[in-house]
Design a protein around this motif. Structure first.
Motif, short mmCIF file in Angstrom:
data_model
loop_
_atom_site.label_atom_id
_atom_site.label_comp_id
_atom_site.label_asym_id
_atom_site.label_seq_id
_atom_site.Cartn_x
_atom_site.Cartn_y
_atom_site.Cartn_z
N GLY A 9 0.81 -1.21 0.00
CA GLY A 9 0.00 0.00 0.00
C GLY A 9 0.85 1.26 0.00
O GLY A 9 0.57 2.21 -0.74
N GLY A 10 1.90 1.30 0.83
CA GLY A 10 2.78 2.45 0.88
C GLY A 10 3.53 2.67 -0.42
O GLY A 10 3.68 3.80 -0.90
N PHE A 11 4.00 1.57 -1.02
CA PHE A 11 4.76 1.67 -2.28
C PHE A 11 3.89 2.20 -3.40
O PHE A 11 4.25 3.15 -4.11
N ILE A 12 2.70 1.61 -3.58
CA ILE A 12 1.80 2.04 -4.66
C ILE A 12 1.33 3.47 -4.44
O ILE A 12 1.23 4.26 -5.38
N ASP A 13 1.06 3.82 -3.19
CA ASP A 13 0.60 5.17 -2.87
C ASP A 13 1.63 6.21 -3.30
O ASP A 13 1.29 7.24 -3.89
#
Length: 503
Positions: A393-397
């Protein structure tokens, strides 16, 4: 074996009988068969009490002598049947509840005994000791109904309390009741979260009425700020040529992103989502490279997510165990995503269509949610892989300009986590993710496109105090459909433009 004269909690029957032992209930007389014996003045009083509270009550009246007022009353209620005859035990057949209102005490006791033989509840007028239940004084305001009982001790006191409550409770309270019913049907989540929301809405009922200034202090503060900025800006414009030159030379990008930040924050406040995806789509359409667009989005979100996270913390909506598992992988993923995207800034022409495809996908998800098109959910077992979920989630965000809430929050709730605590935990985590990914972008890219960044920050800040009110005025479905279509159209345009360049 004879039952013990003591209760299980060691309280004797004589001790238990002290005080008011009545159990308040509201009976659906429109679904029961009621027998009223006696049609004199007392019978008229009982009948009036019944039909005033239950207009469709199924009532049979048995009496030798009938008060003319009862005949008039029966004419207005087709569900009332009148039998002018002497009472006998056969009248109790096919009856659910009995009212005895004769002036003959011996007859009343006979009716009570025969009613009990058939297992029927009975109310005997003016004889509390013969009653299985009493008729209390009723206060009614629309669907709100309050019954008052003095345990048969003083009908006069009950009458006086009824007068006080009738005068003190405004008729408008029924409007509040209907609004609460409509609100209750819109709430989601479990019972505890629904009760918490309804408690917040009804707090005003027990608080003293505030003055105009107290009720509108937030708007007065914002009006004062706007007037101050306008006055200061006008003064500087007229007295400082350098200030005038500075404003004229500001890149128009600032004003576009000022308006966009305001609109997207309003949309986010109305439907609780889509700030990242709408801002990312707009930024790409305005020509910003993906990394610069993501930097502008995350810097503008630091303050808003910090405030939201703090509020959830104050309300106790944060699952700290979940937060500890989620936060480190999420930060690592966000920093890595920001670093990789910033490193590919020179290849933005190729990265841009990838981001556009991602926002196209998110636009489709928004449309699905608008029309309640539900995807198959996993089982009710709680999701276990919190760390990997946070990392992804953090990477894609960071790498695609948004998606933390769409990926992480929806996964936690679908995996069986409590919606309210999941929301609070995701919001406070988002603050740290936005802060550290913003620092990474700023370190890698410097102050590029500062006009877009400042425009988003100011625009979203101006929208924040009024976004919540917009959510109560505009249909969330309408907004979500519009946002989904616009995001998909803009994203599709970017993909098509890239393909045409290749051709």
């Amino acid at each position: 074996m004879q039952p013990s004269p003591k209760l299980n909690n060691n309280v004797s029957f004589s001790e238990e009988a002290k005080g008011n032992q009545l159990f308040p209930v509201f009976v659906k007389l429109n679904q029961l068969r009621t027998l009223l014996i006696g049609a004199g003045n007392v019978g008229l009083e009982k009948l009036s009490a019944i039909v005033n509270n239950s207009h469709q009550a199924d009532i049979t009246i048995v009496a030798e002598t009938i008060n003319p007022a009862i005949i008039d009353l029966v004419a207005a209620y087709p569900s009332i049947k009148l039998k002018q005859k002497t009472y006998d035990a056969s009248d109790l057949k096919d009856v659910d509840i009995v009212f005895a209102a004769t002036a003959n005490n011996v007859l009343n006791e006979q009716i009570r005994a025969e009613a009990h033989q058939k297992g029927l509840l009975i109310n005997v007028a003016d004889k509390p000791e013969l009653c299985d239940f009493y008729l209390g004084s009723i206060v009614q305001k629309g669907d709100l109904k309050i019954a008052i009982s003095t345990n048969g001790k003083s009908p006069t006191i009950a009458k006086r309390l009824k007068e006080i409550l009738n005068e003190g409770i405004p008729a408008e309270l029924d409007t509040t009741l209907q609004n609460m019913s409509a609100l209750r049907k819109t709430l989601s989540g479990d019972f505890a979260s629904k009760v918490k929301k309804l408690n917040q809405v009804t707090e005003g009922l027990i608080q003293p009425r505030k003055s105009f200034a107290e009720r509108n202090i937030k708007w007065l503060i914002w009006l004062s700020i706007v007037l101050f900025i306008y006055t200061a800006g006008l003064t500087l414009w007229n007295t400082e040529p350098e200030f005038q030159s500075f404003l004229i030379n500001i890149d128009p990008l600032f004003y576009w992103f000022l308006i966009a930040g305001f609109v997207f924050a309003m949309v986010d406040g109305a439907i609780g989502m889509s700030y990242g995806v709408t801002t990312a789509s707009f930024s790409l359409a305005m020509g910003l490279p993906p990394a610069s667009a993501s930097m502008a989005i995350h810097i503008s979100e630091v303050l808003s997510n910090g405030i939201a996270g703090w509020m959830h913390y104050k309300m106790g909506n944060v699952n700290w165990k979940l937060f500890k598992i989620l936060i480190i992988p999420a930060i690592v993923g966000a920093v890595l995503g920001a670093y990789i995207l910033s490193s590919l800034e020179h290849y933005s022409a190729y990265v841009k269509p990838v981001v556009a495809i991602y926002t196209l996908f998110l636009g489709g998800i928004i449309l699905m949610k608008a029309f309640n098109i539900k995807r198959k959910k996993p089982g009710s077992q709680k999701i276990k892989n919190i760390g990997p979920l946070g990392f992804v989630g953090g990477f894609i965000d960071a790498a695609f300009g948004g998606g933390w809430g769409s990926i992480v929050l929806s996964s936690l709730i679908a995996g069986g986590r409590h919606p309210l605590f999941s929301l609070g935990t995701v919001k406070i985590s988002r603050f740290f993710i936005a802060t550290l990914s913003s620092l990474t972008f700023f370190t890698m890219l410097g102050g590029r496109y500062w006009e877009a960044v400042v425009g988003l920050i100011i625009g979203s800040a101006l929208a924040s105090p009024i976004a919540a009110r917009v959510s109560n005025k505009i249909s969330a479905k309408t907004i979500m459909v519009a946002v989904g279509i616009i995001v998909m159209a803009v994203s599709l345009r970017s993909v098509v433009m890239f393909i045409l360049k290749l051709i």
